[in-house]
Write an enzyme that holds these catalytic residues in place. Structure first.
Site, short mmCIF file in Angstrom:
data_model
loop_
_atom_site.label_atom_id
_atom_site.label_comp_id
_atom_site.label_asym_id
_atom_site.label_seq_id
_atom_site.Cartn_x
_atom_site.Cartn_y
_atom_site.Cartn_z
N CYS A 143 117.35 49.90 9.42
CA CYS A 143 118.17 51.12 9.53
C CYS A 143 119.43 50.82 10.36
O CYS A 143 120.31 50.11 9.90
CB CYS A 143 117.35 52.25 10.13
SG CYS A 143 118.12 53.87 9.91
N HIS A 149 112.25 52.57 6.93
CA HIS A 149 111.60 52.22 8.19
C HIS A 149 110.16 51.74 7.98
O HIS A 149 109.23 52.55 8.06
CB HIS A 149 111.54 53.46 9.08
CG HIS A 149 112.83 53.81 9.73
ND1 HIS A 149 113.28 53.21 10.88
CD2 HIS A 149 113.77 54.73 9.40
CE1 HIS A 149 114.45 53.74 11.23
NE2 HIS A 149 114.76 54.66 10.35
N GLU A 167 108.37 50.26 10.11
CA GLU A 167 107.60 50.46 11.34
C GLU A 167 107.11 51.88 11.49
O GLU A 167 106.27 52.17 12.34
CB GLU A 167 108.45 50.03 12.56
CG GLU A 167 109.41 51.07 13.11
CD GLU A 167 110.65 51.32 12.26
OE1 GLU A 167 110.73 50.82 11.12
OE2 GLU A 167 111.56 52.05 12.74
#
Ligand SMILES: Nc1ncnc2c1ncn2[C@@H]1O[C@H](COP(=O)(O)OP(=O)(O)O)[C@@H](O)[C@H]1O
Ligand SMILES: [Mg+2]
Lengths: 772, 260, 108, 108
Positions: B87, B208, B210
């Site tokens: 990002c 994302h 994560e």
């Protein structure tokens, strides 16, 4: 001064009334100078002093075993076990947002976040409760775009997920939108940091952004009195938020707290430095001497009063022992939030403003001049209180005027028309449709703890390192509140807590934002008084403390006052975050059960707004004991694993609740609703204390037993399955042949779930003209 | 031996803790790398996390690119070190010229946070080796400036060279090539969600991973990407000879690399 | 201090204009264009939205100052892949330019 | 085109510069300024970041075109509470105004 030329005395131009000036003289024992008058004018504003509402707020239930900090602190704090505590608070930024929607909303988020980390808690969530006028109006659309952009622009950047909120359109908000923002934080219990200035000799350290002429607002008359060539209208009354600076401020503040480097911490909000020093001193029973020259500014030629009342954003005040100053400065600088010693804590109980330096004992240095000297209590706890007159309106229950109602799409289903068309209109209407257009602009997942976001019902967060979860929601029954402000406030508490309870979570406490009209108008003050009474009664009945809140008055425009809007924020605790319920239907064959029973009264409902209300029809009644029982029942049903889908019946009634369960689950249901009175009441009535639950048929008996134990009616309505939502209306069998048990009494609702979903998904962008 | 993976902390980073959490889930030792310091502390891979470095003022990633740590990261990358920008981290890499192209405002002009589906274009890169098969992966995006652009020649080149790592796709895995495709959340050209540099050791990714590492968060499809990075980093660290010797690689790194 | 001649000017104020390159999609410009009908404005087209950055550079002469701006523009203010820039001198102040400039708006 | 008289111009191109007002916090400008040391640029200060909007207006004469731009600037492009704007003519099609004016400062 220009007083000779200007017949209006300075205090009045600062918004201080004659009797308030008398009270100031009384507390000072002399007349205030201009700087002192400016400081009083901001501190004795409604916003800072609660001068109209304070006596009412004292009636609210506060405290209780797990409450570590209640009203009066920057945020309420409740212990949740595992050595942790949760901080939460809601606040309004209505008027700034009406003027500059993006920055008004953004700084609203910034302000409430500071309230949270001031206490030593890390902000973990934001919720925004928004109210606007007619969505087809270009001005409203501009406000909506700006406010939503501002909430997202700020929250996304600081890295706090925005996980829920509300968006309601009603013509009463056209001239005065509401932007209420709630924030939640979490911290180890022992990190609790109070906004106090203990220990004479300690240093007052200002860190974060510099001080400019922001938010001087009405007080700028003081400047124009001095600088005739400087047009005060050119002064910015709007503040610009810097979320990047706030993010650094959060990290710096939390490190200061974690390392126990500060004796007190206070954010700067309304009334700026004046408010921060007087409140921290008053809380600790101390005084503070401020060295005006030491305050870092971003503009030249600022006058003392401008420095003292500036509302420049992203600033914090820390009270620091001199031996720790080096560490404090290091932490602040490392995080890019420069710190400056601006004063000292004293023992004299006064806020003293000095130019020319302060000696080590807090007294003015040699040759320094004292510009202001005011007892700290006179600015805060001992500020003036007004006894306002309350008077109900002539007609107690002004039912909404019948006649053409707001129509979403041309042909409006009339009373008694095809209930399926009504349901589609409600589900696809500006107030009923999915809020996706809003929440997709919010980062809902940063911090990776969001288990369920704003897509439906209350939001759920996990608490890292534990099995627990937090559930949060905001709610307000403004429609009912407009008809009966007492009932509306109580209903708001019932709805908000029910939203939390349907997930299985136990509500921990209530924060509230009371949005009302001009308190000098007896009717508006009556609404406020009734609202506070309803809030208090409901919280007592549900056994919940009010942990804090905010009062926003004067929400009026030339077009009239807003509906009285007691916005309620609730945080709840899930013992096991894996054991929770959500609205979506989950499985073919599950039994659909209604807990609770419908009561009459369509007043204040979405249906009434859509189809026009019967002038004789009042709002439904609320039985708080029943409400408590229904909530206890669903919590137990979820905790024991019997129920995994549950949705409260609220705006739009039972049919809307069923539709949402179907849309969110992507699966239909076939149900039968037994009708006692008018079909519209059963389908679309918004009587409280009802929950739609779905469970495995094998668990149906257990659910019935549980409901009986709580004294809650539980009726199986039907079964989950298929791709259509079918709601048949049948007689309850109580009376004559026409209502024979099981006989159809009206057309049934029979709509493809995909059609409901389409209306629901597109309703809001269409209403806002954003359906690209 | 756990592998050390660095996570750069810029002022304004806000997914740094999330990235560290995800790394720890994959058994790596996350190491915070402070923006003011050029020391990479002996890490075997670097994540540039999401957030709003320097407020994303001017252009997202534009100011972060000049921080001291980025000079070291550039050297580390030049020497073949593994760098993943997620990002905002992708934006920083693009601004720094470490991956091709640029990220501009979403076509909608609105910030967009939603779950998307992406498909890996290749399964042999250091950032995808643990994905296993070409399957759609679900994870969230959250950005205001995530529209990937580059000129046609660049786009053709990176496609030809297999440097497009991920594309947005429909739920069934059909790539969402068109900028106006509903499954393309920001209007990225050719549906590009992630790209690599010529060496294949530096990658930028807009979604994302994560945030999709545990079932309770809605998806754990992101684990495969984080795991790929960790596994690849471990493999490189395992060959102790593969220690970066360029200027940015400080003595600490050399020492740790040798013991890994 | 301000009584020094311009030749001795030590501070130069520039505006750097950064615009999306031709051929690069400019969704902001398009959005502005689309909202024209709402405003009842007709005949407006080719809207492009870029940035204007104003800054003051202290240097011994204009050439030195411009070199600094040139570098900032090329390396920081514009992304050459997607943006083009232009630099304009908008003011020069002699000697110690007080902090007064801090409050200056866009005017020169 | 440039050989036509100005009076016959049918399309005018303007730049509208929108800058944060004096006294209004400019977080962008501040962030850019703070990162100057990283770039090795010294002596740079008072950075303000605003917008430049270029647009073409079709009208029978410059006064009519400018009236349109003036309205757009005040109502749409700038928020007068926090931003100041300035308008510059940077070209005319079918008319005689060259692009030379393109880099003109904000003027007001
Ligand atoms: N302004 C907003 N910001 C974020 N989320 C919102 C907003 N308005 C509504 N939502 C979310 O949309 C969902 C539906 O809203 P609402 O009908 O008010 O919820 P509920 O049925 O829980 O009362 C909720 O989860 C709510 O949090
Ligand atoms: Mg609700």
């Amino acid at each position: 001064m220009t007083a000779a030329r200007d017949p209006e005395p300075l205090h009045r131009r600062l918004g201080v009334s004659d009797d308030e000036l008398d009270a100031i003289v009384d507390r000072l024992g002399r007349a205030p100078n201009d700087l002192e008058l400016a400081m009083f004018s901001v501190m004795w504003s409604e916003h800072c002093s609660y001068k109209s509402s304070r006596p009412l707020l004292r009636t609210l239930p506060v405290g209780g075993g797990d409450v570590l900090a209640g009203p009066g602190e920057n945020a309420g704090i409740v212990r949740i076990g595992d050595g942790l505590a949760v901080a939460f608070k809601i606040e309004s930024h209505n008027h700034p947002s009406a003027v500059e929607p993006y920055q008004g909303a953004a700084t609203g988020v910034g302000g409430i976040l500071r309230d949270i980390f001031t206490m030593g808690a890390r902000p973990i969530a934001v919720l925004d409760a928004l109210r606007f006028g007619d969505p087809s109006d270009e001005r409203t659309r501009h406000l909506v775009r700006g406010v939503v952009g501002g909430v997202g622009g700020y929250g996304n950047c600081v890295g706090v997920p925005t996980i829920g909120g509300e968006l309601v359109f009603d013509p009463s908000y056209a001239g005065n939108p509401l932007v209420n923002v709630m924030a939640i934080g979490i911290m180890p219990e022992d990190r609790l940091t109070l906004a106090a200035a203990p220990g004479p000799g300690n240093l007052a350290v200002l860190f974060g952004s510099t001080t400019g002429r922001d938010g001087i607002g009405g007080a700028s008359v003081l400047a124009s009195a001095t600088f005739t060539d400087d047009d005060p209208s050119k002064r910015p009354s709007v503040q610009v938020g810097d979320p990047f600076a706030e993010k650094l401020l959060i990290e710096a503040s939390l490190e200061l707290v974690e390392r126990r480097l500060v004796a007190g911490l206070q954010d700067l909000g309304a009334a700026g430095i004046t408010c921060a020093v007087s409140e921290t001193a008053d809380r600790a029973g101390t005084g503070i001497a401020v060295d005006l020259d030491a305050i870092p500014r971003r503009e030249w030629g600022m006058l003392p009063f401008e420095v003292m009342i500036s509302e420049s954003q992203e600033r914090m005040l820390a009270i620091v022992e001199p031996r720790l100053l080096g560490d404090v400065v290091e932490v602040c600088e490392r995080w890019g939030a420069p710190a400056a010693v601006i004063g000292r804590v004293t023992a004299d109980g006064h806020v003293t403003v000095v130019t020319g330096g302060i000696a080590a004992d807090g007294s003015p240095a040699d040759g320094a001049a004292v510009l202001a000297r005011i007892p700290a209590s006179a600015l805060t706890s001992d500020a003036i209180v007004h006894a306002r007159r309350a008077e109900p309106p002539a007609r107690r229950r002004a039912a909404p005027a019948p006649g053409p109602a707001a129509e979403p799409d041309g042909d409006l289903p009339e009373r008694g028309m095809d209930p399926g068309a009504v349901l589609l209109a409600l589900v696809g209407g500006p107030n009923g449709a999915s809020r996706r257009w809003v929440w997709e602009q919010y980062d809902r997942h940063v911090q990776t703890s969001t288990v369920a976001d704003a897509t439906g019902g209350a939001a759920v967060l996990r608490i890292r390192g534990t099995r627990r979860g937090l559930v949060a929601t905001t709610d307000c029954a403004e429609g009912v509140s407009g008809l009966d402000p007492y009932l509306g406030a109580a209903m708001s508490v019932a709805e908000a807590t029910r939203n939390v309870s349907v997930t299985g979570a136990r509500p921990l406490g209530v924060t509230n934002c009371l949005n009302y009209g001009d308190p000098t108008r007896p009717e508006a003050f009556w609404q406020l008084r009734e609202g506070v009474r309803g809030l208090g009664d409901a919280c007592r009945a549900l056994g919940l403390p009010v942990t804090g809140g905010n009062v926003s008055l004067y929400n009026e425009s030339p077009r009239g006052a807003i509906l009285p809007t007691p916005e309620i924020g609730v945080v709840g605790l899930l013992e096991d975050v894996e054991r929770r319920a959500a609205p979506a239907f989950r499985r073919d064959g599950d039994a659909v059960v209604l807990l609770g029973r419908a009561g009459p009264g369509l007043g204040g409902s979405r249906y009434a707004a859509l189809a026009g209300a019967d002038p004789e029809d009042g709002p439904p009644t609320l039985d708080l004991a029943r409400e408590a029982a229904v909530q206890a029942c669903i919590r137990e049903a979820v905790a024991t694993g019997i129920v995994r889908s549950a949705q409260d019946v609220a705006a739009g009634g039972l049919a809307t609740a069923l539709a949402e369960c179907a849309i969110l689950g992507g699966i239909g249901a076939r149900v039968e609703v037994a009708v006692e009175g008018a079909p519209a009441v059963e389908l679309f009535g918004e009587s409280p204390s009802r929950i739609v639950a779905a469970c495995d048929p094998a668990d149906l008996d257990a659910l019935r037993v549980l409901a009986a134990a709580h004294g809650v009616p539980a009726e199986r309505l039907g079964t989950v399955g298929g791709d259509r939502l079918v709601i048949a209306l049948v007689g309850r069998g109580a009376t004559g042949a026409a209502e024979e048990r099981g006989a159809r009494v009206a057309d049934e609702v029979d709509i493809a779930v995909s059609d409901l979903a389409h209306a629901w998904e597109h309703g809001l962008p269409r209403a806002l003209g954003e359906d690209a | 031996m756990t592998v050390r993976v660095g996570v750069v902390v810029f002022p304004g980073s806000n997914c740094d803790a999330d990235a560290m959490h995800a790394l720890a889930l994959e058994g790596a030792e996350p190491v915070a790398l402070w923006h003011e310091s050029p020391e990479l502390l002996g890490v075997a891979g670097v994540i540039l996390p999401g957030g709003f470095s320097y407020g994303d003022y001017l252009r997202a990633g534009a100011l972060a690119r000049f921080s001291p740590v980025m000079r070291s990261v550039a050297d580390f990358a030049a020497a073949g070190g593994l760098v993943l920008g997620i990002c905002n981290g992708f934006q920083v890499l693009a601004e720094a010229g470490l991956v091709p192209g640029a990220l501009v405002r979403n076509r909608s002009l609105r910030f967009v946070c939603r779950e998307v589906t992406l498909v890996p274009e290749r399964l042999d890169s250091p950032f995808t080796i643990a994905v296993g098969e070409r399957r759609p992966l679900r994870m969230p995006v959250a950005h205001g400036e995530g529209c990937y652009v580059a000129d046609d020649a660049t786009l053709d080149a990176i496609e030809r060279d297999g440097r497009v790592l991920f594309r947005y796709s429909r739920p069934d895995g059909t790539p969402a090539i068109g900028p106006d495709d509903a499954a393309n959340p920001n209007g990225s050209l050719r549906g590009i969600a992630g790209v690599a540099n010529a060496g294949g050791n530096v990658a930028g990714l807009m979604p994302h991973p994560e945030r999709a590492t545990e079932g309770i968060l809605g998806s754990d499809d992101g684990r495969a990407i984080v795991a790929s990075l960790v596994r690849s980093a471990a493999a490189r660290a395992g060959g102790a000879a593969r220690v970066v010797g360029s200027t940015g690689a400080g003595p600490t790194q050399r020492a740790t690399g040798a013991t890994a | 201090m301000s009584d020094q001649p311009l030749a001795a000017a030590l501070a130069f104020r520039y505006a750097v204009h950064v615009m999306p390159k031709a051929g690069i999609l400019d969704p902001q410009g398009r959005a502005v264009e689309r909202s024209m009908p709402h405003l009842g404005a007709t005949g407006v087209r080719d809207v492009r939205v870029g940035r204007r950055v104003e800054l003051t550079v202290e240097a011994t002469d204009e050439a030195a100052a411009r070199a600094v701006v040139e570098r900032l523009a090329a390396e920081l203010l514009a992304n050459p892949l997607i943006e083009a820039y232009a630099i304009a001198l908008i003011g020069a102040v002699g000697g110690a330019v007080g902090g007064a400039a801090a409050d200056r708006g866009s005017g020169t």
